[in-house]
Write an enzyme that holds these catalytic residues in place. Sequence first.
Site, PDB file in Angstrom:
ATOM      1  N   LEU A  88       0.886  -1.161   0.000  1.00 37.18           N
ATOM      2  CA  LEU A  88       0.000   0.000   0.000  1.00 37.18           C
ATOM      3  C   LEU A  88       0.924   1.211   0.000  1.00 37.18           C
ATOM      4  O   LEU A  88       1.902   1.241   0.758  1.00 37.18           O
ATOM      5  CB  LEU A  88      -0.890   0.034   1.251  1.00 37.18           C
ATOM      6  CG  LEU A  88      -2.056  -0.950   1.329  1.00 37.18           C
ATOM      7  CD1 LEU A  88      -2.806  -0.775   2.645  1.00 37.18           C
ATOM      8  CD2 LEU A  88      -3.015  -0.758   0.160  1.00 37.18           C
ATOM      9  N   ASP A  89       0.630   2.201  -0.836  1.00 41.68           N
ATOM     10  CA  ASP A  89       1.558   3.319  -0.895  1.00 41.68           C
ATOM     11  C   ASP A  89       1.493   4.166   0.383  1.00 41.68           C
ATOM     12  O   ASP A  89       0.617   3.999   1.229  1.00 41.68           O
ATOM     13  CB  ASP A  89       1.341   4.156  -2.167  1.00 41.68           C
ATOM     14  CG  ASP A  89      -0.018   4.837  -2.213  1.00 41.68           C
ATOM     15  OD1 ASP A  89      -0.355   5.528  -1.245  1.00 41.68           O
ATOM     16  OD2 ASP A  89      -0.723   4.691  -3.223  1.00 41.68           O
ATOM     17  N   TYR A  90       2.427   5.061   0.490  1.00 38.31           N
ATOM     18  CA  TYR A  90       2.649   5.858   1.694  1.00 38.31           C
ATOM     19  C   TYR A  90       1.381   6.578   2.163  1.00 38.31           C
ATOM     20  O   TYR A  90       1.081   6.624   3.361  1.00 38.31           O
ATOM     21  CB  TYR A  90       3.761   6.877   1.395  1.00 38.31           C
ATOM     22  CG  TYR A  90       4.198   7.726   2.554  1.00 38.31           C
ATOM     23  CD1 TYR A  90       4.921   7.183   3.615  1.00 38.31           C
ATOM     24  CD2 TYR A  90       3.921   9.096   2.569  1.00 38.31           C
ATOM     25  CE1 TYR A  90       5.349   7.982   4.674  1.00 38.31           C
ATOM     26  CE2 TYR A  90       4.349   9.894   3.621  1.00 38.31           C
ATOM     27  CZ  TYR A  90       5.062   9.334   4.670  1.00 38.31           C
ATOM     28  OH  TYR A  90       5.482  10.134   5.705  1.00 38.31           O
TER      29      TYR A  90
END
Length: 238
Positions: free
Chosen positions: A102-104
């Site tokens: 999951l991106d930042y």
Amino acid sequence: MRINKYIASCGIASRRKAEEIILQKRVKVNGKVVEELSFNIDENNDTVEIDGVQIGLDEKEVYIVLNKPEGYITTVKDQFDRPSVLDLVGDIKERIYPIGRLDYETSGLLILTNDGDLTYKLTHPKHEVDKTYMAIVKGIPTIDEMKKFEEGLYIEDYKTAPAKIRIVKKDEEKNYAICEIKIHEGRNRQVRKMCRAIEHPVLRLRRVAMGKITLKETKVGEYRHLTKEEVEYLKGLR
């Protein structure tokens, strides 16, 4: 046992990722660097190290669901020294890793495990596991825009697989909509790129399910162990 399978069985990484680790000359067997992907070991007698740390098959298998907060990375190392999701599971003694990413800026459901074979299975493109997101997007998508989204969009150098999108709530005065989005691909920042492609950029994004696995009552920043039935469900996916 082949060295890449052994590394996966130890829960260090998927077989595919294990091959990358081997080619990076980070693996030693009995003190000697191994570079051949076909190398076989005696799991009962050989000593295997990765980055100087000995690994083994004696760890129990761990499966957890983390409710990832925004502002955490899902990789082990980061050049900007940002906090990692592994910081949130520091009380688990086994070495566990996220299945996928999951991106930042994205929050929500993230499965972590030391089962390398399951990691490989759930991240391989041939296994079409639905990932469900709730996205707050700018503007209100039209029926035509959502149809294009569902049929697949050209992003950069590829066309996305068919997806699903539906509006859960909309606010015309404040010019935003909350959409439920389902995809089974796992390309980098794909949901954000798809929403941008129909000119409705994501304002906030949260993953709420992976297949039938949900967060249940897990609070942000906390985790829960998967039930036996949930683990069997994941292992039984085709």
